[in-house]
Design a protein around this motif. Structure first.
Motif, mmCIF file in Angstrom:
data_model
loop_
_atom_site.group_PDB
_atom_site.id
_atom_site.type_symbol
_atom_site.label_atom_id
_atom_site.label_comp_id
_atom_site.label_asym_id
_atom_site.label_seq_id
_atom_site.Cartn_x
_atom_site.Cartn_y
_atom_site.Cartn_z
ATOM 1 N N PHE A 115 7.981 -8.388 4.155
ATOM 2 C CA PHE A 115 8.193 -6.970 4.389
ATOM 3 C C PHE A 115 9.701 -6.672 4.472
ATOM 4 O O PHE A 115 10.516 -7.567 4.702
ATOM 5 C CB PHE A 115 7.498 -6.530 5.677
ATOM 6 C CG PHE A 115 5.998 -6.480 5.544
ATOM 7 C CD1 PHE A 115 5.362 -5.318 5.113
ATOM 8 C CD2 PHE A 115 5.231 -7.604 5.864
ATOM 9 C CE1 PHE A 115 3.983 -5.280 4.992
ATOM 10 C CE2 PHE A 115 3.853 -7.560 5.748
ATOM 11 C CZ PHE A 115 3.233 -6.400 5.304
ATOM 12 N N TRP B 109 7.034 -4.263 -5.650
ATOM 13 C CA TRP B 109 6.597 -5.158 -4.564
ATOM 14 C C TRP B 109 5.079 -5.266 -4.512
ATOM 15 O O TRP B 109 4.527 -6.333 -4.254
ATOM 16 C CB TRP B 109 7.164 -4.594 -3.258
ATOM 17 C CG TRP B 109 6.857 -5.369 -2.018
ATOM 18 C CD1 TRP B 109 7.461 -6.483 -1.550
ATOM 19 C CD2 TRP B 109 5.874 -5.015 -1.037
ATOM 20 N NE1 TRP B 109 6.927 -6.881 -0.348
ATOM 21 C CE2 TRP B 109 5.940 -5.973 -0.018
ATOM 22 C CE3 TRP B 109 4.927 -3.970 -0.925
ATOM 23 C CZ2 TRP B 109 5.111 -5.937 1.121
ATOM 24 C CZ3 TRP B 109 4.107 -3.929 0.202
ATOM 25 C CH2 TRP B 109 4.209 -4.925 1.203
ATOM 26 N N ALA B 110 4.394 -4.154 -4.759
ATOM 27 C CA ALA B 110 2.946 -4.135 -4.621
ATOM 28 C C ALA B 110 2.216 -4.587 -5.879
ATOM 29 O O ALA B 110 1.097 -5.102 -5.793
ATOM 30 C CB ALA B 110 2.463 -2.729 -4.240
ATOM 31 N N THR C 181 1.350 1.492 -2.613
ATOM 32 C CA THR C 181 1.413 0.777 -1.336
ATOM 33 C C THR C 181 0.536 1.449 -0.277
ATOM 34 O O THR C 181 0.634 1.111 0.914
ATOM 35 C CB THR C 181 2.860 0.718 -0.838
ATOM 36 O OG1 THR C 181 3.349 2.057 -0.667
ATOM 37 C CG2 THR C 181 3.735 -0.071 -1.795
ATOM 38 N N ARG D 181 5.500 -9.933 -3.341
ATOM 39 C CA ARG D 181 5.190 -9.635 -1.929
ATOM 40 C C ARG D 181 5.157 -10.908 -1.095
ATOM 41 O O ARG D 181 5.706 -10.950 0.004
ATOM 42 C CB ARG D 181 3.854 -8.891 -1.831
ATOM 43 C CG ARG D 181 3.455 -8.550 -0.414
ATOM 44 C CD ARG D 181 2.183 -7.746 -0.380
ATOM 45 N NE ARG D 181 1.737 -7.507 1.000
ATOM 46 C CZ ARG D 181 0.643 -6.813 1.333
ATOM 47 N NH1 ARG D 181 -0.126 -6.268 0.360
ATOM 48 N NH2 ARG D 181 0.286 -6.643 2.608
ATOM 49 N N SER D 182 4.516 -11.953 -1.632
ATOM 50 C CA SER D 182 4.414 -13.193 -0.871
ATOM 51 C C SER D 182 5.775 -13.864 -0.714
ATOM 52 O O SER D 182 6.030 -14.555 0.289
ATOM 53 C CB SER D 182 3.446 -14.156 -1.550
ATOM 54 O OG SER D 182 3.890 -14.470 -2.864
ATOM 55 N N VAL E 202 7.357 -1.153 4.994
ATOM 56 C CA VAL E 202 6.748 -1.275 3.678
ATOM 57 C C VAL E 202 7.684 -0.554 2.695
ATOM 58 O O VAL E 202 8.041 0.611 2.923
ATOM 59 C CB VAL E 202 5.350 -0.630 3.653
ATOM 60 C CG1 VAL E 202 4.783 -0.651 2.223
ATOM 61 C CG2 VAL E 202 4.418 -1.344 4.609
#
Length: 288
Positions: A243, A231-232, A211, A238-239, A222
């Motif tokens: 956050f 998540w990354a 990240t 992520r979308s 984050v």
């Protein structure tokens, strides 16, 4: 005749002698008694069958003599002349069978063959979702409640539980569009609720992900560590989640795996999610 008249007259004189003095009814009774005494005694009539002995007839069964040779030949000749009713022999007909026949059926044109195409639905018609089994070795944990069972697609897809529920001291993190869940075995879930259903992503262990260089808007965060890696590095997470709104925090996580999915609960927040199909990603329902 004269003697009989004299006798009768004498009898009358005697009767008159005894009856005259008796007055009224006594005289009548005396007269009747006198007649009875003077009546001659009855003569017994002889019984004509008194000396006849009773004759009893006994039925005698007469056994006919055994027919001789000439009589037997005559009987056989008479029977041979009688017509004989000969019934035709029944010829068995082929029995029709319904089913799928294996092997060579050449030369068996009279035997019907099961046509599967006539009874199977077209290929473009989907089969109905199977209903949950009525008898299961393991039952859903009561801590999940019953709200998830009111959604028919969830109850039918999950089907029977494959194990008892287990509670872990794990961690959670709340995002703009969902939540991430971690248990000590290293398993991770990212769940984005939606209507009528949401999405989920699953990893048995945290994937490689970085990240670095990503900054969050003011008031947001984050994710880090395993949450940050998933998540990354995983497309769509992520979308869908956005956050993080909170820091990562410890929580009691209850997990029970089913034939067709998993029930996951954040016991501290009292929220239950159902992830279907036991895949790396798929459809999710909740929170319940």
């Amino acid at each position: 005749m004269k003697e009989q008249t004299l006798v009768v007259g004498a009898q009358r004189d005697v009767r008159a002698q005894y009856i005259a003095p008796l007055p009224g009814v006594l005289g009548v009774l005396a007269f009747l008694l006198f007649l009875t005494a003077c009546a001659p005694a009855p003569t017994a009539t002889p019984d004509p069958l008194a000396n006849v002995s009773e004759i009893k007839l006994l039925a005698t069964v007469v056994i006919p003599p055994t027919p001789g040779a000439l009589e037997q030949q005559a009987t056989q000749a008479a029977l041979a002349a009688l017509p004989t009713d000969v019934r035709p022999t029944a010829v068995p007909s082929p029995t029709p069978y319904i089913g799928v026949f294996m092997g060579d059926t050449a030369g068996s044109e009279d035997v019907p063959v099961f046509d599967q195409d006539r009874f199977l639905p077209p290929a473009d018609v989907p089969f109905a979702t199977p209903l949950p089994l009525t008898v299961c070795q393991f039952q859903p944990d009561a801590r999940f409640g019953t709200a998830w069972q009111s959604v028919s697609i969830v109850a039918s897809t999950l089907n029977c539980a494959g194990e008892d529920a287990a509670a872990y001291e794990g961690a959670t993190q709340v995002f703009e569009g969902g939540v991430m869940i971690f248990i000590p075995s290293g398993e991770l879930w990212a769940i984005a609720p939606g209507a009528p259903n949401g999405r989920y992503w699953y990893a048995p262990q945290a994937p490689a992900g970085d990240t670095a260089g990503i900054s969050a808007p003011e008031g947001l965060r984050v994710p880090a560590f395993g949450f940050g890696a998933l998540w990354a590095s995983t497309d769509g997470v992520r979308s869908a989640l956005g956050f993080a709104r909170t820091d990562e925090q410890s929580a009691t996580i209850i997990v029970q795996r089913f034939i067709g999915g998993t029930l996951i609960q954040d016991a501290d927040a009292a929220q239950t999610f159902a992830t279907l199909e036991n895949a790396a990603s798929g459809v999710a329902y909740g929170p319940f």
